[in-house]
Design a protein around this motif. Sequence first.
Motif, short mmCIF file in Angstrom:
data_model
loop_
_atom_site.label_atom_id
_atom_site.label_comp_id
_atom_site.label_asym_id
_atom_site.label_seq_id
_atom_site.Cartn_x
_atom_site.Cartn_y
_atom_site.Cartn_z
N LEU A 164 0.85 -1.19 0.00
CA LEU A 164 0.00 0.00 0.00
C LEU A 164 0.88 1.23 0.00
N LEU A 165 0.84 1.97 -1.09
CA LEU A 165 1.64 3.19 -1.21
C LEU A 165 0.77 4.38 -0.84
N GLN A 166 1.07 4.99 0.30
CA GLN A 166 0.30 6.13 0.78
C GLN A 166 1.07 7.43 0.56
N PRO A 167 0.39 8.49 0.14
CA PRO A 167 1.08 9.74 -0.21
C PRO A 167 1.99 10.26 0.90
N GLU A 168 1.50 10.25 2.14
CA GLU A 168 2.31 10.80 3.23
C GLU A 168 3.55 9.95 3.50
N GLU A 169 3.41 8.62 3.35
CA GLU A 169 4.56 7.74 3.57
C GLU A 169 5.58 7.89 2.44
N VAL A 170 5.09 8.02 1.22
CA VAL A 170 6.00 8.20 0.08
C VAL A 170 6.78 9.50 0.24
N ALA A 171 6.09 10.56 0.63
CA ALA A 171 6.76 11.85 0.81
C ALA A 171 7.82 11.76 1.90
N LYS A 172 7.49 11.10 2.99
CA LYS A 172 8.43 10.98 4.10
C LYS A 172 9.66 10.16 3.70
N GLU A 173 9.43 9.03 3.05
CA GLU A 173 10.55 8.17 2.67
C GLU A 173 11.39 8.81 1.57
N THR A 174 10.78 9.59 0.70
CA THR A 174 11.55 10.30 -0.32
C THR A 174 12.51 11.27 0.34
N ARG A 175 12.04 11.97 1.38
CA ARG A 175 12.92 12.89 2.10
C ARG A 175 14.07 12.14 2.77
N VAL A 176 13.78 10.95 3.28
CA VAL A 176 14.83 10.13 3.91
C VAL A 176 15.89 9.74 2.89
N VAL A 177 15.45 9.31 1.70
CA VAL A 177 16.40 8.91 0.65
C VAL A 177 17.20 10.11 0.17
N MET A 178 16.55 11.26 0.05
CA MET A 178 17.27 12.47 -0.36
C MET A 178 18.34 12.84 0.65
N GLU A 179 18.02 12.71 1.92
CA GLU A 179 19.02 13.01 2.95
C GLU A 179 20.15 11.99 2.91
N GLU A 180 19.81 10.73 2.66
CA GLU A 180 20.85 9.70 2.54
C GLU A 180 21.77 10.02 1.37
N ILE A 229 24.14 5.58 -14.57
CA ILE A 229 23.12 6.15 -13.68
C ILE A 229 23.29 5.57 -12.28
N PRO A 230 23.41 6.40 -11.25
CA PRO A 230 23.57 5.86 -9.90
C PRO A 230 22.33 5.10 -9.45
N VAL A 231 22.53 4.07 -8.64
CA VAL A 231 21.42 3.23 -8.18
C VAL A 231 20.39 4.07 -7.43
N ILE A 232 20.85 4.96 -6.60
CA ILE A 232 19.93 5.77 -5.79
C ILE A 232 19.27 6.86 -6.62
N GLY A 233 19.76 7.08 -7.84
CA GLY A 233 19.21 8.12 -8.70
C GLY A 233 19.90 9.45 -8.45
N TRP A 234 19.71 10.36 -9.39
CA TRP A 234 20.19 11.73 -9.21
C TRP A 234 19.23 12.46 -8.28
N MET A 235 19.69 13.53 -7.68
CA MET A 235 18.83 14.27 -6.76
C MET A 235 17.58 14.77 -7.46
N ASN A 236 17.70 15.17 -8.72
CA ASN A 236 16.53 15.64 -9.46
C ASN A 236 15.49 14.55 -9.63
N ASP A 237 15.94 13.29 -9.77
CA ASP A 237 14.99 12.17 -9.87
C ASP A 237 14.13 12.09 -8.61
N LEU A 238 14.78 12.28 -7.47
CA LEU A 238 14.05 12.20 -6.20
C LEU A 238 13.15 13.41 -6.00
N GLU A 239 13.61 14.58 -6.43
CA GLU A 239 12.82 15.80 -6.25
C GLU A 239 11.55 15.79 -7.10
#
Length: 346
Positions: free
Chosen positions: A21-37, A66-76
Amino acid sequence: MERSRLPVSFELEADRMRNLLLQPEEVAKETRVVMEERRLRTEDNPQALTYEQFNATAFLNSPYRIPVIGWMNDLETLRLEDLQVWYQKWYAPNNATLVVVGDVQPEAVHALAQQYFGPLEPSPDLTPPKPRPEIPQRGTRRIEVKAPAELPFLMMGYKVPVLLTAGEDWEAYALEVLAGVLDGGSSARLSRELVRGTQVAAEAGAGYSLYGRQQSLLTLSGTPSPGQDIAALEQALREQIHLLREQPVSAGELERVKAQVVAANVYEQDSAFYQAMKIGTLETVGLDWRVLDDYVPRIRAVTAEQVQAVARNYLHDDGLTVGVLDPQPMDPNAPPAMPMGGGHGH
């Protein structure tokens, strides 16, 4: 995990494969975590940043650029819909490799797989991506990366085949031994000649992995000693490559290196996790998992002439990429960078 918990793990993984189950608030939170990583491990780590841009320079059209974690723009710019489409297409039993190692009964594991993964619907949209082998390189490529750092850093990478792409599979094992000649412990050439000998390098290493899906790199990297510069270090590394091309490795050195390479491989098998990872990697890239059993006899069969042959065939300037970190003034209030990681040493 303990063997009795295996059914629970099967149940959880099967449920996660098709019912996430992909929930908008969880996706947003985890995206921020990956960006910080990514920020900690790459943007704020000058060597990792150099390696990432070096890789994107070495490969022009291969997915390896292409990096596995993606470029920062991919995450943004990541959207919930992007994840849903990706998940439904790729996270399916017809695109999965299940590996179980440890004190288990194969028949019982197979029964669990049938029980939990058998009823899952396969992905109807699963189409393998088109092959994107790297186009031939036509000369040395260079990149300079300016980033806040204490010390300069050098990376050199030569285009080389892997086991799956080699014209003759002995080439991949010879390259594995060659990497061990350069960087196989304190008695290896880079440490002996560049760090302790001429002291042109504060540290130096080499890396190669023969279990890739596509053509890869044999890499050399290092940091110059105080009073030395990047140009001197590059020249010293080039001289080591020249020696490998022009002079066969002596019988004594070859046997010592092969013993170390084999010992490292045998030691890795002590880890159940590492065994599972290797088996899964081999199967997913298109190699039979039994290739693992070939490693030790094939390494022991490598000759000095074969090591010299792969050096002559592949370690030349037309297939070389050079990346240099040019250190810039650092922010005294910046947090310390995380280790680069990622298996760049042999």
